[in-house]
Write a protein that holds these residues in place. Sequence first.
Motif, PDB file in Angstrom:
ATOM      1  N   GLU A  95       0.827  -1.205   0.000  1.00  0.00           N
ATOM      2  CA  GLU A  95       0.000   0.000   0.000  1.00  0.00           C
ATOM      3  C   GLU A  95       0.862   1.256   0.000  1.00  0.00           C
ATOM      4  O   GLU A  95       0.562   2.219  -0.712  1.00  0.00           O
ATOM      5  CB  GLU A  95      -0.910  -0.005   1.229  1.00  0.00           C
ATOM      6  N   LYS A  96       1.909   1.244   0.807  1.00  0.00           N
ATOM      7  CA  LYS A  96       2.832   2.381   0.885  1.00  0.00           C
ATOM      8  C   LYS A  96       4.242   1.825   0.703  1.00  0.00           C
ATOM      9  O   LYS A  96       4.781   1.181   1.603  1.00  0.00           O
ATOM     10  CB  LYS A  96       2.705   3.101   2.218  1.00  0.00           C
ATOM     11  N   CYS A 125      -0.246   6.224 -17.601  1.00  0.00           N
ATOM     12  CA  CYS A 125       0.442   7.348 -16.950  1.00  0.00           C
ATOM     13  C   CYS A 125       0.359   8.541 -17.887  1.00  0.00           C
ATOM     14  O   CYS A 125       0.529   8.407 -19.109  1.00  0.00           O
ATOM     15  CB  CYS A 125       1.902   6.973 -16.680  1.00  0.00           C
ATOM     16  N   LYS A 201       7.072   5.959  -5.510  1.00  0.00           N
ATOM     17  CA  LYS A 201       6.107   6.795  -4.781  1.00  0.00           C
ATOM     18  C   LYS A 201       5.191   7.542  -5.744  1.00  0.00           C
ATOM     19  O   LYS A 201       4.010   7.757  -5.444  1.00  0.00           O
ATOM     20  CB  LYS A 201       6.855   7.788  -3.880  1.00  0.00           C
ATOM     21  N   GLN A 204       2.806   4.678  -7.384  1.00  0.00           N
ATOM     22  CA  GLN A 204       1.753   4.073  -6.553  1.00  0.00           C
ATOM     23  C   GLN A 204       0.486   4.921  -6.507  1.00  0.00           C
ATOM     24  O   GLN A 204      -0.566   4.430  -6.102  1.00  0.00           O
ATOM     25  CB  GLN A 204       2.282   3.837  -5.133  1.00  0.00           C
ATOM     26  N   ASP A 205       0.576   6.165  -6.924  1.00  0.00           N
ATOM     27  CA  ASP A 205      -0.603   7.022  -6.969  1.00  0.00           C
ATOM     28  C   ASP A 205      -1.358   6.914  -8.288  1.00  0.00           C
ATOM     29  O   ASP A 205      -2.414   7.546  -8.451  1.00  0.00           O
ATOM     30  CB  ASP A 205      -0.203   8.486  -6.740  1.00  0.00           C
ATOM     31  N   GLU A 207      -3.829   5.226 -11.072  1.00  0.00           N
ATOM     32  CA  GLU A 207      -5.070   4.480 -10.859  1.00  0.00           C
ATOM     33  C   GLU A 207      -4.910   2.986 -11.118  1.00  0.00           C
ATOM     34  O   GLU A 207      -5.521   2.155 -10.452  1.00  0.00           O
ATOM     35  CB  GLU A 207      -6.179   5.044 -11.765  1.00  0.00           C
ATOM     36  N   TYR A 209      -2.108   1.179 -10.834  1.00  0.00           N
ATOM     37  CA  TYR A 209      -0.950   0.585 -10.160  1.00  0.00           C
ATOM     38  C   TYR A 209      -1.400  -0.582  -9.269  1.00  0.00           C
ATOM     39  O   TYR A 209      -2.321  -0.455  -8.440  1.00  0.00           O
ATOM     40  CB  TYR A 209      -0.248   1.645  -9.311  1.00  0.00           C
TER      41      TYR A 209
END
Length: 552
Positions: A95-96, A125, A201, A204-205, A207, A209
């Motif tokens: 998740e992170k 992207c 980072k 991961q933001d 949609e 991913y």
Amino acid sequence: MSIRGLKKKQPKTFKVRIITVDAEMEFSCEMKWKGKDLFDLVCRALGLRETWFFGLQYTLKGMCTWLKMDKKVLDQEIPKEDPISFHFLAKFYPEKVEEELLQEITQHLFFLQVKKQILDEEIYCSPEATVLLASYAVQAKYGDYDPNFHEPGFLAHDELLPKRVLRQYQLTAEMWEEKITAWYAEHRGIARDEAEMNYLKIAQDLEMYGVNYFPIAQNKNHTDLLLGVDAKGIHIYSINNRFSPNKSFEWSSIRNISCSEKELTIKPLDKKAEVFKFFSSQLKVNKLIFQLCIGNHDLFMRRRKVDSIEIQQMKAQAREEKARKKMENQRLAREKQLREEAERAKEELERRLFQLEDEARQANEALLRSQEAAELLAEKAQIAEEEAKLLAQNAAEAEQERQRLEITALKSKEEKRLMEQKMREAELIAVKLVKESDRRAKEAEHLKQDLHEAREAERKAKQKLLDITRLNYPHMAKYPQYSPGDSRDANFDKGSTKLDLKDIDLKRLSFEIERERLDYLEKSRKFEDRLKELKSEIHALKLEEKQAGLYS
């Protein structure tokens, strides 16, 4: 024990090729090995401890399937090939990423896989984000940007942008490289692992991913929906939109998931909520969805529990490693800064040395020029001294010549005055001679007139005498000897004598006049010659006066 007995006890093996994102490995596996045995062997070879994110994937009949850990490798439906190929890939996503990815190898494998998915357009992207991600990928690969080393064209062989983005904008490869390099230059000082983490980072933001998509249907006849499974839950999408889900079930809100043949049932935690049922085309797809749901749910629950001792140790080691790397990076950064400063100082010293050498060379050249100029000035001074002596000598000679010319001028003035006086006298003489010539000419004319009158009177007298003689003595011609005419002849002779005397006087007078005229002409000619000589002398004196004026 015999050698044959030892050979009989050796286990039978089969070959396996493991393909990671950036490498390939081959292993010999025992026939009895399970999927977990092979998976653990690969993880040990890679030095990977965060094994729960990964799995071994193979393709069978066009469908991607994960190797089961609890079954023997050869008992599963795997491709019949030698060696058997498996892809070592991330099966579940964190998740992170910054909190969950502890090892650098784990982070690097995720970075390579996500980067490949973006380039293969499995993850959408935006063009702006792809350029930024590409700059971090370049930083991770090449390190800090150095314009002297990274010349234009150094990214020509790197695949950094999706083909969709390249087709969308009509830009040349040089233009894209310029845009990427502009971002790349701003990442100076970022280490490789930090650049890869920044890449993840941002990724991961996105949609899409970490989402695994499967075609499903709400009834048995139509497959008009997509089901997505990721680290946060289960999502339902329309067939043409993979970005915004129509319905989502978070793991915390799901009470139960059941699978029976081609039907999959999701029961929410809220018993009043509607149970969601869907169908897939194959039983294997249902089992794969069910397997992914179980794995992601387990990781979801695991993240919300207290970390195990192993995880705590790994996190502590990761923190220590990060601290060590941070200090190492700081030390390297300081060393790099010092090295760059030393290089700049060296360059400055070299530039200064070159400048000093250039100044020394210019000074030597100037010294040589000054020496040559000094020698030339010495020669010029010697020449000037000789010229000064020569000028002094010429001045002395000029002074003597001036004095001589002054004396000559005085003499010439005196001579000129005398000549002018002589000229005036000559002019007076000439005037007198002209007057005398006129007078003499007039006298000669009178004399000639008198002579003409005298001759005319003589002629008349002779004629008269002849006429008288003929009249008085006509017969005298017959008697020429002795006659009375002798006395007449005597008288005639007397007259003739008188006439002859008169004629002689006239001739003498004419002769004297002619002689005086010739004398006058001779004197006039001599006087003219003298006048010419005087004029020549005066002209010469004038020239000498002009030259004397020039000399002075």
